[in-house]
Design a protein around this motif. Structure first.
Motif, mmCIF file in Angstrom:
data_model
loop_
_atom_site.group_PDB
_atom_site.id
_atom_site.type_symbol
_atom_site.label_atom_id
_atom_site.label_comp_id
_atom_site.label_asym_id
_atom_site.label_seq_id
_atom_site.Cartn_x
_atom_site.Cartn_y
_atom_site.Cartn_z
ATOM 1 N N ILE A 1 -23.584 36.551 -49.432
ATOM 2 C CA ILE A 1 -23.612 36.433 -47.822
ATOM 3 C C ILE A 1 -22.524 37.304 -47.052
ATOM 4 O O ILE A 1 -21.763 37.929 -47.720
ATOM 5 N N PRO A 2 -23.004 37.670 -46.020
ATOM 6 C CA PRO A 2 -22.090 38.728 -45.227
ATOM 7 C C PRO A 2 -20.715 38.275 -44.943
ATOM 8 O O PRO A 2 -20.382 37.130 -45.310
ATOM 9 N N LYS A 3 -19.935 39.195 -44.494
ATOM 10 C CA LYS A 3 -18.434 38.945 -44.296
ATOM 11 C C LYS A 3 -18.283 38.054 -43.064
ATOM 12 O O LYS A 3 -19.034 37.914 -42.215
ATOM 13 N N PHE A 4 -17.513 37.033 -43.255
ATOM 14 C CA PHE A 4 -17.119 36.206 -42.100
ATOM 15 C C PHE A 4 -18.131 34.872 -42.027
ATOM 16 O O PHE A 4 -18.446 34.551 -41.201
ATOM 17 N N GLU A 5 -18.885 34.927 -43.283
ATOM 18 C CA GLU A 5 -19.604 33.722 -43.364
ATOM 19 C C GLU A 5 -19.224 33.093 -44.638
ATOM 20 O O GLU A 5 -18.671 33.644 -45.756
ATOM 21 N N GLY A 6 -19.577 31.698 -44.922
ATOM 22 C CA GLY A 6 -19.219 30.976 -46.224
ATOM 23 C C GLY A 6 -19.947 29.866 -46.445
ATOM 24 O O GLY A 6 -20.762 29.521 -45.722
ATOM 25 N N ILE A 7 -19.970 29.153 -47.706
ATOM 26 C CA ILE A 7 -20.651 28.032 -47.946
ATOM 27 C C ILE A 7 -20.099 26.927 -47.369
ATOM 28 O O ILE A 7 -18.841 26.645 -47.595
ATOM 29 N N SER A 8 -20.878 26.048 -46.848
ATOM 30 C CA SER A 8 -20.380 24.981 -45.976
ATOM 31 C C SER A 8 -20.506 23.530 -46.947
ATOM 32 O O SER A 8 -19.716 22.750 -46.678
ATOM 33 N N SER A 9 -21.510 23.582 -47.574
ATOM 34 C CA SER A 9 -22.045 22.474 -48.025
ATOM 35 C C SER A 9 -23.225 22.448 -48.921
ATOM 36 O O SER A 9 -23.797 23.742 -48.994
ATOM 37 N N SER A 10 -23.359 21.623 -49.952
ATOM 38 C CA SER A 10 -24.817 21.852 -50.844
ATOM 39 C C SER A 10 -25.358 20.465 -50.680
ATOM 40 O O SER A 10 -24.662 19.436 -50.348
ATOM 41 N N GLN A 11 -26.719 20.425 -50.894
ATOM 42 C CA GLN A 11 -27.453 19.051 -50.733
ATOM 43 C C GLN A 11 -28.383 19.001 -52.206
ATOM 44 O O GLN A 11 -28.787 20.112 -52.619
#
Length: 229
Positions: A140-150
């Motif tokens: 993922i690009p810089k300044f993005e992150g994983i927030s959750s999983s389903q």
């Protein structure tokens, strides 16, 4: 000479009554009386108007009234100090607004990661258990992150997707287990999905999930060995 005396002399010179001057300045007659008797003083805006009415400069009106000059200087310093206090007190408020807007922006810009960007460590297990761990990373690009999983189980298939969103300290690696999945040892496939799924929902059918684009099988149970004749 005191300011009050100068104001009175200039008013008389202009052949104006206290009421005439009050009407021009949009103040009460008693205000003019207080100025002329030095019980109170006009502010800078009023001094500017008075200098225009009397055709003189503010410096001429204030000249020789050292007491008033000191008082005005002190009042100005107090005003600047008050502004600083107000500014400092508003900083936390502005920071709070920034945090609120950032939260709204982040919440509104959450999306599901494309499976093409997900790398999963190979699962070589023949059967799964509640302790089985699935780990990997997302490009993922810089300044993005994983927030959750389903994780959604439909029949004997487990579907997984990851939400990503803007984040200053976002992580791109994940690790999850199957402890919340009922009877994981009976699963036949684990599939990553993306595109069209924004929120996991109960009761979604395998038919609906199978129609979603970007399907990626990351584990599949081995076919049972045929018995020898």
């Amino acid at each position: 000479m005191k300011l009050g005396k100068k104001l009175k002399e200039n008013r008389v010179r202009k052949q104006m009554t206290q009421q005439d001057l009050a009407d021009k300045l949009l103040v009460s007659r008693s205000t003019i009386s207080n100025w002329e008797s030095d019980r109170s003083y006009p502010d800078l805006e009023s001094l500017k108007e008075l200098s225009q009415i009397f055709a003189t400069s503010i410096d001429d009106l204030l000249l020789d009234d050292s007491e008033l000059i000191k008082k005005m200087s002190k009042d100005m310093k107090k005003g600047k100090h008050r502004k600083k206090i107000i500014l400092v007190s508003l900083i936390p408020f502005f920071l709070l607004l920034v945090m609120i807007f950032s939260f709204v922006f982040i919440s509104d810009n959450q999306e599901v990661a494309s499976v093409d960007k997900i790398t999963v460590k190979t699962l070589s297990l023949k059967k799964l258990t509640s302790k089985t761990t699935i780990s990997g990373s997302i490009a993922i690009p810089k300044f993005e992150g994983i927030s959750s999983s389903q994780r959604i189980r439909v029949d004997d298939i487990l579907y997984i997707f990851f939400n990503v969103k803007p984040s200053f300290l976002g992580k791109n690696e994940f690790q999850l287990n199957l402890s919340t999945i009922n009877e994981p040892d009976t699963l036949k496939k684990i599939i990553l999905v993306s595109g069209g799924v924004l929120n996991g929902k109960e009761g979604i059918s395998s038919n609906e999930l199978s129609k979603l684009p970007s399907q990626k099988i990351i584990w599949e149970s081995a076919a049972p060995e045929s018995e020898e004749n």
